[in-house]
Design an enzyme around this catalytic site. Structure first.
Site, PDB file in Angstrom:
ATOM      1  N   LYS A 109      -3.737 112.156  43.250  1.00 42.01           N
ATOM      2  CA  LYS A 109      -3.915 111.482  42.054  1.00 42.01           C
ATOM      3  C   LYS A 109      -4.469 110.018  42.571  1.00 42.01           C
ATOM      4  CE  LYS A 109      -1.688 108.032  42.825  1.00 42.01           C
ATOM      5  NZ  LYS A 109      -1.722 106.757  43.742  1.00 42.01           N
TER       6      LYS A 109
ATOM      7  N   TYR B 248       1.357 106.088  37.289  1.00 39.39           N
ATOM      8  CA  TYR B 248       2.745 106.724  37.326  1.00 39.39           C
ATOM      9  C   TYR B 248       3.452 106.126  35.829  1.00 39.39           C
ATOM     10  CZ  TYR B 248       2.506 108.056  42.149  1.00 39.39           C
ATOM     11  OH  TYR B 248       2.189 108.542  43.476  1.00 39.39           O
TER      12      TYR B 248
HETATM   13  P1  NAD Z   1      -5.282 106.399  53.688  1.00 40.01           P
HETATM   14  O1  NAD Z   1      -6.034 105.329  53.688  1.00 40.01           O
HETATM   15  O2  NAD Z   1      -4.034 105.970  54.391  1.00 40.01           O
HETATM   16  O3  NAD Z   1      -6.099 107.847  54.079  1.00 40.01           O
HETATM   17  C1  NAD Z   1      -7.356 108.085  53.764  1.00 40.01           C
HETATM   18  C2  NAD Z   1      -8.073 108.918  54.636  1.00 40.01           C
HETATM   19  O4  NAD Z   1      -9.132 109.117  54.196  1.00 40.01           O
HETATM   20  C3  NAD Z   1      -7.895 108.550  56.018  1.00 40.01           C
HETATM   21  O5  NAD Z   1      -7.594 109.637  56.982  1.00 40.01           O
HETATM   22  C4  NAD Z   1      -9.556 108.242  56.114  1.00 40.01           C
HETATM   23  O6  NAD Z   1      -9.930 108.428  57.492  1.00 40.01           O
HETATM   24  C5  NAD Z   1     -10.172 109.375  55.208  1.00 40.01           C
HETATM   25  N1  NAD Z   1     -11.335 108.951  54.968  1.00 40.01           N
HETATM   26  C6  NAD Z   1     -12.372 109.771  54.984  1.00 40.01           C
HETATM   27  N2  NAD Z   1     -13.444 109.338  54.254  1.00 40.01           N
HETATM   28  C7  NAD Z   1     -13.187 108.034  54.212  1.00 40.01           C
HETATM   29  C8  NAD Z   1     -13.818 107.052  53.596  1.00 40.01           C
HETATM   30  N3  NAD Z   1     -15.305 107.178  53.214  1.00 40.01           N
HETATM   31  N4  NAD Z   1     -13.619 105.691  53.508  1.00 40.01           N
HETATM   32  C9  NAD Z   1     -12.166 105.500  53.674  1.00 40.01           C
HETATM   33  N5  NAD Z   1     -11.183 106.459  54.237  1.00 40.01           N
HETATM   34  C10 NAD Z   1     -11.853 107.674  54.414  1.00 40.01           C
HETATM   35  O7  NAD Z   1      -4.871 106.625  52.070  1.00 40.01           O
HETATM   36  P2  NAD Z   1      -3.822 107.639  51.880  1.00 40.01           P
HETATM   37  O8  NAD Z   1      -2.696 106.474  51.082  1.00 40.01           O
HETATM   38  O9  NAD Z   1      -3.378 108.430  52.546  1.00 40.01           O
HETATM   39  O10 NAD Z   1      -4.358 107.870  50.113  1.00 40.01           O
HETATM   40  C11 NAD Z   1      -5.130 109.057  50.264  1.00 40.01           C
HETATM   41  C12 NAD Z   1      -4.907 109.751  48.967  1.00 40.01           C
HETATM   42  O11 NAD Z   1      -3.488 110.079  48.697  1.00 40.01           O
HETATM   43  C13 NAD Z   1      -5.475 108.965  47.660  1.00 40.01           C
HETATM   44  O12 NAD Z   1      -6.020 109.632  46.637  1.00 40.01           O
HETATM   45  C14 NAD Z   1      -3.942 108.047  47.107  1.00 40.01           C
HETATM   46  O13 NAD Z   1      -4.117 107.738  45.912  1.00 40.01           O
HETATM   47  C15 NAD Z   1      -3.020 109.502  47.389  1.00 40.01           C
HETATM   48  N6  NAD Z   1      -1.775 109.146  47.689  1.00 40.01           N
HETATM   49  C16 NAD Z   1      -0.836 109.634  46.855  1.00 40.01           C
HETATM   50  C17 NAD Z   1       0.674 109.380  46.954  1.00 40.01           C
HETATM   51  C18 NAD Z   1       1.451 110.009  46.130  1.00 40.01           C
HETATM   52  O14 NAD Z   1       2.804 109.471  46.140  1.00 40.01           O
HETATM   53  N7  NAD Z   1       1.144 111.253  45.512  1.00 40.01           N
HETATM   54  C19 NAD Z   1       0.777 108.160  47.845  1.00 40.01           C
HETATM   55  C20 NAD Z   1      -0.153 107.578  48.722  1.00 40.01           C
HETATM   56  C21 NAD Z   1      -1.340 108.106  48.667  1.00 40.01           C
END
Ligand code: NAD
Length: 368
Positions: A137, A223
């Site tokens: 999401k 949410y």
């Molecule tokens: P994060 O920033 O910790 O990780 C993002 C990942 O994407 C990194 O490994 C990064 O290297 C990679 N990436 C690839 N291309 C990129 C670019 N162009 N710019 C930046 N990063 C790039 O983010 P996250 O918190 O893991 O979130 C990732 C996804 O998961 C999002 O869609 C977020 O909304 C979702 N999320 C959902 C929940 C949930 O509870 N369902 C919780 C956290 C995150």
């Protein structure tokens, strides 16, 4: 398009495990079926905070799926994950060679855990590679992109689900029951709020509109929108929203705090708010014969609920494990997921209308 060995193996398993009638339950999936005992292989795409902190650990306790592969742009992560989770080299991809996953029978499900702007591309590439997809999401940058993603998965005959973990969480399931069955009578008010005070990196993709699509509304507010929709069991018709910004330099590109009012059929209105500058996490409902609420409400654990009758006394579970296991079972048992792409699309229609209302200063229609 499909590797023939891959297809033949699946066709064999289908014959082995299902009778002819099963296809009638889920016709879109009639080409794929597995013996119920097989664990499905998941490949995580993007090894950031959520994959490393939540999903990979959850996949150590799942019953119907396991961490089979990874897709990362960082070679150092490929090697550390490979040794930590015993992932064979043949199941490790980068963003360029990802499409070769089509030839990998170990991977049944691709889980897209990237910045929002990349959800569409990787969901479509995964479906074209013959994989079922879980997309995090918010589903995409806007509703139009969600429509394309749903169409691509349908065209490829693959299932698509959104990472809405709270649909598998006992307190939220109870709230759906209390609200939709009107256990305390007709709802008279509902307020949902989700946010945190931004302490993160100011260079984060979450603060860049081109990568995130928006700020706290997309990330946290979704949410609260979900909670309004699944507590009432109805779809909102209109929205009126306003934005507040106290740190315009930090949140130059995205929204900081947004307040909205959703109008449901028969004029029932719910209040919602999202923020990167307030620690909010609650859902409060009043009804004709009582109240029910969750506070805190939306985290990975520590959810607490009460009603007019007392504390809910429900367990906090591993939400991600429950969510991924359910999707694996949906595939194995040929049944629809409760959180399909269409569910993500509905939320994006609400979000699009909230941004539209902020821009116009008027109440806007939501075309769900
Ligand atoms: P994060 O920033 O910790 O990780 C993002 C990942 O994407 C990194 O490994 C990064 O290297 C990679 N990436 C690839 N291309 C990129 C670019 N162009 N710019 C930046 N990063 C790039 O983010 P996250 O918190 O893991 O979130 C990732 C996804 O998961 C999002 O869609 C977020 O909304 C979702 N999320 C959902 C929940 C949930 O509870 N369902 C919780 C956290 C995150």
């Amino acid at each position: 398009m499909k590797n023939s060995n891959f297809y033949n193996r699946r066709a064999f398993l289908r014959t082995l495990s299902y009778g002819i009638g099963a296809a009638a339950i889920m016709p879109a999936l009639d080409t794929f079926a597995f013996p119920a005992s097989r664990k499905l292989g998941i490949a995580l795409v993007g090894l950031g905070g959520y994959s490393s902190g939540q999903l990979a650990p959850a996949l150590q306790s799942t019953a119907h799926c396991y961490l089979a592969g990874i897709v990362t742009g960082t070679p150092a992560k490929a090697s550390s994950w490979s040794s930590q989770y015993k992932i064979p080299q043949k199941n490790i991809y980068n963003y360029e060679n990802f499409d070769r996953i089509i030839d990998n029978p170990d991977i049944d499900i691709v889980y897209v855990v990237l910045p929002v702007a990349l959800h569409k591309e990787f969901t479509i590439r995964a479906a074209k590679a013959g994989k079922h997809v879980i997309c995090e999401k918010p589903m995409a940058l806007n509703a139009a992109d969600c429509v394309e993603m749903i169409a691509a998965c349908k065209q490829a005959n693959r299932m698509l689900s959104i990472g809405y973990r709270l649909h598998f969480e006992p307190h939220h399931i109870e709230v759906m029951r209390l609200g939709q069955k009107q256990i305390y009578g007709k709802l008279s008010s509902l307020e949902a709020a989700n946010g945190f005070t931004w302490g993160g990196n100011k260079d984060s993709w979450r603060l860049k509109k081109a990568l995130s699509g928006g700020g706290a509304l997309m990330d946290m507010g979704i949410y609260a929108i979900q909670a309004s929709r699944y507590t009432t069991g109805q779809e909102p018709l209109f929205v009126k929203a306003r934005e507040e910004k106290t740190k315009p330099e930090l949140f130059a590109d995205v929204d900081e705090t947004i307040y909205w009012e959703l109008e449901f059929p028969e004029g029932f209105k719910t209040e919602g708010k999202s923020s990167y500058n307030n620690n909010w996490s609650y859902l409060k409902v009043e009804a004709a014969k009582g109240i029910f609420e969750l506070s805190p409400s939306y985290g990975y654990g520590g959810i607490s609920g009460k009603t007019s009758s007392g504390m809910m006394n429900l367990p906090n579970i591993n939400q991600q494990a429950a969510q991924m296991d359910d999707f694996a079972q949906c595939i194995l048992q040929k049944r629809a997921t409760r959180v399909p792409g269409e569910e993500g699309l509905k939320d994006m229609k609400v979000i699009d209308a909230i941004y539209k209302s902020i821009a116009s200063g008027k109440k806007e229609a939501i075309q769900i």
